[in-house]
Design a protein around this motif. Sequence first.
Motif, mmCIF file in Angstrom:
data_model
loop_
_atom_site.group_PDB
_atom_site.id
_atom_site.type_symbol
_atom_site.label_atom_id
_atom_site.label_comp_id
_atom_site.label_asym_id
_atom_site.label_seq_id
_atom_site.Cartn_x
_atom_site.Cartn_y
_atom_site.Cartn_z
ATOM 1 N N ALA A 170 2.123 -61.803 30.336
ATOM 2 C CA ALA A 170 3.296 -63.001 30.432
ATOM 3 C C ALA A 170 4.274 -62.684 31.709
ATOM 4 C CB ALA A 170 3.926 -63.103 29.334
ATOM 5 N N GLY A 171 3.895 -61.552 32.524
ATOM 6 C CA GLY A 171 4.712 -61.209 33.630
ATOM 7 C C GLY A 171 5.798 -60.180 33.146
ATOM 8 N N PRO A 224 -2.672 -48.426 19.227
ATOM 9 C CA PRO A 224 -3.343 -49.537 19.612
ATOM 10 C C PRO A 224 -2.460 -50.855 19.316
ATOM 11 C CG PRO A 224 -3.894 -48.912 17.465
ATOM 12 C CD PRO A 224 -3.367 -47.681 17.827
ATOM 13 N N VAL A 225 -1.413 -50.730 18.412
ATOM 14 C CA VAL A 225 -0.402 -51.886 18.548
ATOM 15 C C VAL A 225 0.369 -51.859 19.825
ATOM 16 C CG1 VAL A 225 1.611 -52.949 17.405
ATOM 17 C CG2 VAL A 225 -0.184 -51.883 16.033
ATOM 18 N N VAL A 226 0.979 -51.023 20.510
ATOM 19 C CA VAL A 226 1.593 -50.797 21.601
ATOM 20 C C VAL A 226 0.648 -51.053 22.686
ATOM 21 C CG1 VAL A 226 2.831 -49.289 23.305
ATOM 22 C CG2 VAL A 226 3.221 -48.966 20.537
ATOM 23 N N ARG A 227 -0.549 -50.635 22.833
ATOM 24 C CA ARG A 227 -1.394 -50.859 23.948
ATOM 25 C C ARG A 227 -1.777 -52.529 24.035
ATOM 26 N NH1 ARG A 227 -6.595 -49.302 22.377
ATOM 27 N NH2 ARG A 227 -5.766 -47.613 21.840
ATOM 28 N N ALA A 228 -1.867 -53.228 22.921
ATOM 29 C CA ALA A 228 -1.966 -54.591 22.724
ATOM 30 C C ALA A 228 -0.756 -55.141 23.438
ATOM 31 C CB ALA A 228 -2.645 -55.206 21.381
ATOM 32 N N ALA A 229 0.229 -54.711 23.017
ATOM 33 C CA ALA A 229 1.734 -55.247 23.398
ATOM 34 C C ALA A 229 1.888 -55.255 24.842
ATOM 35 C CB ALA A 229 2.816 -54.856 22.812
ATOM 36 N N PHE A 230 1.530 -54.097 25.435
ATOM 37 C CA PHE A 230 1.606 -53.970 26.795
ATOM 38 C C PHE A 230 0.725 -54.746 27.287
ATOM 39 C CE2 PHE A 230 0.043 -51.821 30.824
ATOM 40 C CZ PHE A 230 1.283 -51.328 31.262
ATOM 41 N N GLU A 231 -0.506 -55.091 27.066
ATOM 42 C CA GLU A 231 -1.257 -55.993 27.807
ATOM 43 C C GLU A 231 -0.706 -57.467 27.702
ATOM 44 O OE1 GLU A 231 -4.983 -55.264 26.068
ATOM 45 O OE2 GLU A 231 -5.436 -53.333 27.047
ATOM 46 N N ALA A 232 -0.325 -57.841 26.531
ATOM 47 C CA ALA A 232 -0.019 -59.252 26.255
ATOM 48 C C ALA A 232 1.356 -59.549 27.072
ATOM 49 C CB ALA A 232 0.353 -59.543 24.880
ATOM 50 N N ALA A 233 2.134 -58.428 27.243
ATOM 51 C CA ALA A 233 3.445 -58.535 28.075
ATOM 52 C C ALA A 233 3.053 -58.633 29.525
ATOM 53 C CB ALA A 233 4.343 -57.222 27.806
ATOM 54 N N ALA A 234 2.278 -57.799 30.016
ATOM 55 C CA ALA A 234 1.672 -57.726 31.350
ATOM 56 C C ALA A 234 1.392 -59.360 31.746
ATOM 57 C CB ALA A 234 0.824 -56.836 31.734
ATOM 58 N N VAL A 284 0.192 -58.420 19.907
ATOM 59 C CA VAL A 284 0.267 -59.676 20.697
ATOM 60 C C VAL A 284 0.960 -60.654 19.926
ATOM 61 C CG1 VAL A 284 -1.021 -61.728 21.429
ATOM 62 C CG2 VAL A 284 -2.011 -59.377 21.657
ATOM 63 N N THR A 285 1.145 -60.728 18.847
ATOM 64 C CA THR A 285 1.940 -61.598 18.066
ATOM 65 C C THR A 285 3.670 -61.213 18.351
ATOM 66 O OG1 THR A 285 0.238 -62.303 16.463
ATOM 67 C CG2 THR A 285 2.539 -62.816 16.016
ATOM 68 N N ALA A 286 4.009 -59.998 18.199
ATOM 69 C CA ALA A 286 5.316 -59.625 18.271
ATOM 70 C C ALA A 286 5.636 -59.951 19.656
ATOM 71 C CB ALA A 286 5.253 -57.884 17.911
ATOM 72 N N ILE A 310 10.496 -55.898 28.596
ATOM 73 C CA ILE A 310 10.798 -55.574 27.019
ATOM 74 C C ILE A 310 10.533 -54.145 26.646
ATOM 75 C CG2 ILE A 310 10.497 -58.023 26.367
ATOM 76 C CD1 ILE A 310 7.722 -57.309 25.607
ATOM 77 N N SER A 311 11.023 -53.782 25.544
ATOM 78 C CA SER A 311 11.071 -52.530 24.955
ATOM 79 C C SER A 311 10.240 -52.302 23.456
ATOM 80 C CB SER A 311 12.286 -51.824 24.849
ATOM 81 O OG SER A 311 12.775 -51.562 26.131
ATOM 82 N N ALA A 312 9.804 -51.468 23.308
ATOM 83 C CA ALA A 312 8.867 -51.102 22.041
ATOM 84 C C ALA A 312 9.280 -49.739 21.728
ATOM 85 C CB ALA A 312 7.605 -51.209 21.983
ATOM 86 N N ILE A 313 10.132 -49.738 20.265
ATOM 87 C CA ILE A 313 10.494 -48.456 19.639
ATOM 88 C C ILE A 313 9.260 -48.028 18.706
ATOM 89 C CG2 ILE A 313 12.257 -47.082 18.240
ATOM 90 C CD1 ILE A 313 14.259 -49.498 19.555
ATOM 91 N N VAL A 314 8.820 -46.894 18.871
ATOM 92 C CA VAL A 314 7.813 -46.269 18.084
ATOM 93 C C VAL A 314 8.267 -45.344 17.137
ATOM 94 C CG1 VAL A 314 5.932 -46.967 19.712
ATOM 95 C CG2 VAL A 314 6.893 -44.499 19.581
ATOM 96 N N PRO A 315 7.570 -45.347 15.637
ATOM 97 C CA PRO A 315 8.551 -44.504 14.756
ATOM 98 C C PRO A 315 8.115 -43.115 14.980
ATOM 99 C CG PRO A 315 6.425 -45.205 14.176
ATOM 100 C CD PRO A 315 6.439 -46.202 15.358
ATOM 101 N N ASP A 316 9.038 -42.194 14.363
ATOM 102 C CA ASP A 316 9.092 -40.882 14.156
ATOM 103 C C ASP A 316 7.904 -40.327 13.023
ATOM 104 O OD1 ASP A 316 9.361 -38.260 14.860
ATOM 105 O OD2 ASP A 316 11.420 -38.144 13.838
#
Length: 342
Positions: free
Chosen positions: A91-92, A79-89, A310-312, A65-71
């Motif tokens: 889930a495989g 920290p949002v992206v870091r948590a999303a990375f861990e949650a995605a990992a 994580v929720t996202a 999956i992808s995350a687009i971070v703002p300009d």
Amino acid sequence: MVRRVTLTDISREAGVGAATVSRALGDHPDVSAATRERVREVAQRLGYRPSVTARALRSGGYQTISAIVPDAEWGWWEPVVRAAFEAAAEAGFQLMVHPVAGAEGGVVAVIDGLVNVPTEGVIVIGTPDQHAVRQACDRISFPAVAIDDTSRNIRLPTVSPRNRMGAREVVQHLLSAGYRKIALGRAPTDGDPRWGEGLFIEERVAGYLDALEEAGISVDEDLIVGSADAWDESRTLWPELDALLTSGRRFDALFCIADLMAAPALRTLRAHGLRVPDDVAVAGFDDERAALLLDPQLTTSRQPYRAMGVTAVELLLRAIRDESVPVERHELETELIVRSST
């Protein structure tokens, strides 16, 4: 979420078999040029996305999956992206990060570019225009989730902090400490395209007003201090606050709707000989890194950065699995962090 266009859909529309569609899209030599052209025209009209990831999934390869971070200059989203990375990992899945970084066409152009990337869905962080994002995702049949507290009218499943309750809690903390003349430092809700419709600003102001009303304290409009350049923490003085203090008006506490505003607030108070917190207490909102770098360190409302990431991811993976994910806002609790500025 919009249903992904399949080879079967193209087959039905083009009047050829699904196997022929597959070969035509793959430049197989046994498909005539006319058939290849007709199949590709239908695929483009229907919005078919040739999914590299889908082929990888069938062979047990990438799940991404992808995350687009703002300009933006300040990295509250890290920290949002870091948590999303861990949650995605967990889930495989892998998470790829795509910065807008001044790209021509902005976030919409980044989404359009994902058509050639092995990814199954996108988390858009801090988007100022959910309508345009929704349209871009629909064009390539992409499930998407937003982390966004700027938009009043949402078009995507959206994760936000509970801004109003968080601001209310900060002001209640000031009231419980005995402060009664509490000023508000606010930003304008228009004029800065990065902040979209400015919903978070309005909600934090509303939380301030809620707390005063509950305490039976009348609102002093003179103590609501605007800022023409609220997001520039490097300013030596906050002009509007400087003008208020120069006029002789005094207050015993100041709530800034964002931590970045607290830095010029502290400098301005010191320029007028006021000590923090002895003469004036100062509090903010966000608990980004600036809150720890200030002197004194800042009391603030911490955004639920980890929980938002994580929720996202959880919502996006549900959409990828074709589960129903309603377009609604998921508001998460903030946390009051008390430090020496109060």
